[in-house]
Enzyme design. Structure first.
Site, PDB file in Angstrom:
ATOM      1  N   CYS A  10      -0.477 -21.657 -42.201  1.00 23.05           N
ATOM      2  CA  CYS A  10       0.158 -20.332 -42.174  1.00 23.05           C
ATOM      3  C   CYS A  10      -0.020 -19.679 -40.789  1.00 23.05           C
ATOM      4  CB  CYS A  10      -0.452 -19.447 -43.252  1.00 23.05           C
ATOM      5  SG  CYS A  10      -2.209 -19.121 -42.992  1.00 23.05           S
ATOM      6  N   CYS A  13      -3.596 -19.050 -39.798  1.00 27.46           N
ATOM      7  CA  CYS A  13      -4.286 -20.271 -39.362  1.00 27.46           C
ATOM      8  C   CYS A  13      -3.961 -20.566 -37.898  1.00 27.46           C
ATOM      9  CB  CYS A  13      -3.875 -21.462 -40.233  1.00 27.46           C
ATOM     10  SG  CYS A  13      -4.265 -21.243 -41.971  1.00 27.46           S
TER      11      CYS A  13
END
Length: 76
Positions: A10, A13
């Site tokens: 995501c 991240c």
């Protein structure tokens, strides 16, 4: 030093990955950074919320994105 960024890939991240790279550069530390997106592997670390930062197989930060300054404190 071996660093792992745990998460599904995501945006958070990716931000943690980039902040970690920045912290390493600022400290002048050589390290391998690996992205781990397999949730079975992530679960082996006991991480329930991502993103997470693992340094030398120890979970240091989990469930939040941190700035490079905080990562530098963890890496020292």
């Amino acid at each position: 030093m071996h660093i792992k960024i745990l998460g599904g890939g995501c945006k958070n991240c990716e931000v943690l990955y980039e902040n970690t790279k920045q912290a390493l550069e600022e400290l002048g530390i050589e390290a391998t950074i690996e992205k781990v997106t397999d949730f079975v592997e992530i679960a082996k670390y006991g991480v329930m919320k991502t993103p997470a930062l693992v340094v030398d197989e120890k979970v240091k930060i989990s469930g939040r994105v941190v700035k490079a300054d905080e990562i530098k404190k963890v890496l020292k």
